[in-house]
Design an enzyme around this catalytic site. Sequence first.
Site, PDB file in Angstrom:
ATOM      1  CG  ASP A 270      -2.403   0.938   1.510  1.00  0.00           C
ATOM      2  OD1 ASP A 270      -3.009   1.242   0.132  1.00  0.00           O
ATOM      3  OD2 ASP A 270      -1.843   2.302   2.044  1.00  0.00           O
ATOM      4  CD  GLU A 272      -0.084   5.797   2.228  1.00  0.00           C
ATOM      5  OE1 GLU A 272      -0.260   7.425   2.094  1.00  0.00           O
ATOM      6  OE2 GLU A 272      -0.655   5.562   2.467  1.00  0.00           O
ATOM      7  CB  ALA A 273       1.958   8.939  -4.032  1.00  0.00           C
ATOM      8  CG  ASP A 370      -1.922   1.033  -4.002  1.00  0.00           C
ATOM      9  OD1 ASP A 370      -0.985   1.449  -3.094  1.00  0.00           O
ATOM     10  OD2 ASP A 370      -3.128   0.664  -3.889  1.00  0.00           O
ATOM     11  CG  HIS A 429      -4.694   8.332   5.027  1.00  0.00           C
ATOM     12  ND1 HIS A 429      -5.432   8.520   4.073  1.00  0.00           N
ATOM     13  CD2 HIS A 429      -6.242   8.713   5.758  1.00  0.00           C
ATOM     14  CE1 HIS A 429      -6.361   8.195   3.823  1.00  0.00           C
ATOM     15  NE2 HIS A 429      -7.234   8.721   4.780  1.00  0.00           N
ATOM     16  CG  ASP A 434      -3.292   2.300   5.106  1.00  0.00           C
ATOM     17  OD1 ASP A 434      -3.932   2.797   6.644  1.00  0.00           O
ATOM     18  OD2 ASP A 434      -3.242   3.726   4.357  1.00  0.00           O
TER      19      ASP A 434
END
Length: 485
Positions: A270, A272-273, A370, A429, A434
Amino acid sequence: MPCTVSLRRRGTWKHKRGVCTVRSSHNASRASRKLLGPQTQEAVQQRLRRGTAGARRRRCSGGEAGHRAASGPAGTGRGCGRPRRRSPPFFIPERAGGSRGRAAARLRRTAAARRRVGGAAGRPLRPGAGSALSPPRDGPPSPPPRPPWRSRRRTARRLPPTRRRRRPPPPPARRQHCRISDQETNGKNLTASSHDFSDPVYKEIAITNGYINRMTREELRSKLAEFKLETRGVKDVLKKRLKNYYKKQKLMQKEPINGDSCYDYICVVDFEATCEEGNPPEFVHEIIEFPIVLLNTRTLEIEDTFQQYVKPEINPKLSNFCISLTGITQDIVDKADTFPQVLQNVIEWMRQRELGTKYSYSMLTDGSWDMSKFLNIQCRISRIKYPSFAKKWINIRKSYGNFYKVPRNQTKLTIMLEKLGMNYDGRPHSGLDDSKNIARIAIRMLQDGCELRVNERMHAGQLMTVSSSAPLEGAPAPQMPRYRN
């Protein structure tokens, strides 16, 4: 001005002279009263009476002479020695629409009634019906012939309502208690013929599923507790869990389950961006956290985790919205490595676990963004090709919706946890937290009997769906992708 009135058989002829207009014989009186004067009206009535009497004489005697005699009185010159077509009494056009059609139907019924009664004034004489050509017969009169305008389908004889048999109402359904044990299901309820199913074990499974569908939530929870299964979740989840448990037990008694039916490991990812408030369409998202959770499908436990942060290149400074949402600060990304170096570390970590060589595995994500968006965009930014081990993955949202039969809007992470009777564990988040919660959902689905398999893939830079009938294949051994030219 004298007025001449002419009549025609089907009422389609129209003649005008002066102010006189007459369309047919049956409405000539009405038309004369409406359009003609008092002197002309009497002449029209006499003309109609002469035409009716002539038609009767022609029916009785027949031939051309009768028609010529009825065309006009002798010496008047109105007959002109030429036969004139006039409407017979009670003649109605065969096809008429609107008010004329309704009037025609009424006159047909009147004429038929007069023929049945046998009135001399309104019944046209015909051979075999007591006319001058045939002597009267003794006994009851013969039934009138079938009118040509009536259909045989309408006059088909129907059975009286007293002869129709009505089926008795079915007896009220009786509530049956749940019987799931092997001794009960192998009893008298399984005396049906064996050709209904390919194997008798499926008959037992079907009967048990019917019992489970009629159970209440309390009965489901007590039965799950008896089998030492998880009792949390909504009613539909509990029913699915109990059905799959019983199905697995029955199939294992018949034939052991093949160990190659699923992957040995599942890698939950998962990303994160970077992001901004509102996420404008021109904003480029870059991966800033790369987490992996290694799930063992045999023991149903999390064996290992991986987490590294990534330094963005296009937008090196994080927005306040991104920091508050993900909890990743600016100092963390400033000290992190670039994406190619982090990807190399991921591949080394996977090789140490012998994924793709000794053990089969597959990638799993919460949705398709993703892999199809974040990883695809990041590889283009870093000028490297898309990694081969990430070209196929399991979208757990699709698997969850298809397995538990829920709509797409109920497949978010928090909703899935709530439906399964679990709470979110960790910080929302956060990439690693996650991934751990997604792994918990996957574990619960595997416990309930779900077969997690690849359902999405990337082909030529486009997202595509993998059919459930496709052969079960694991991801290849991880390798570092080459750089783009």
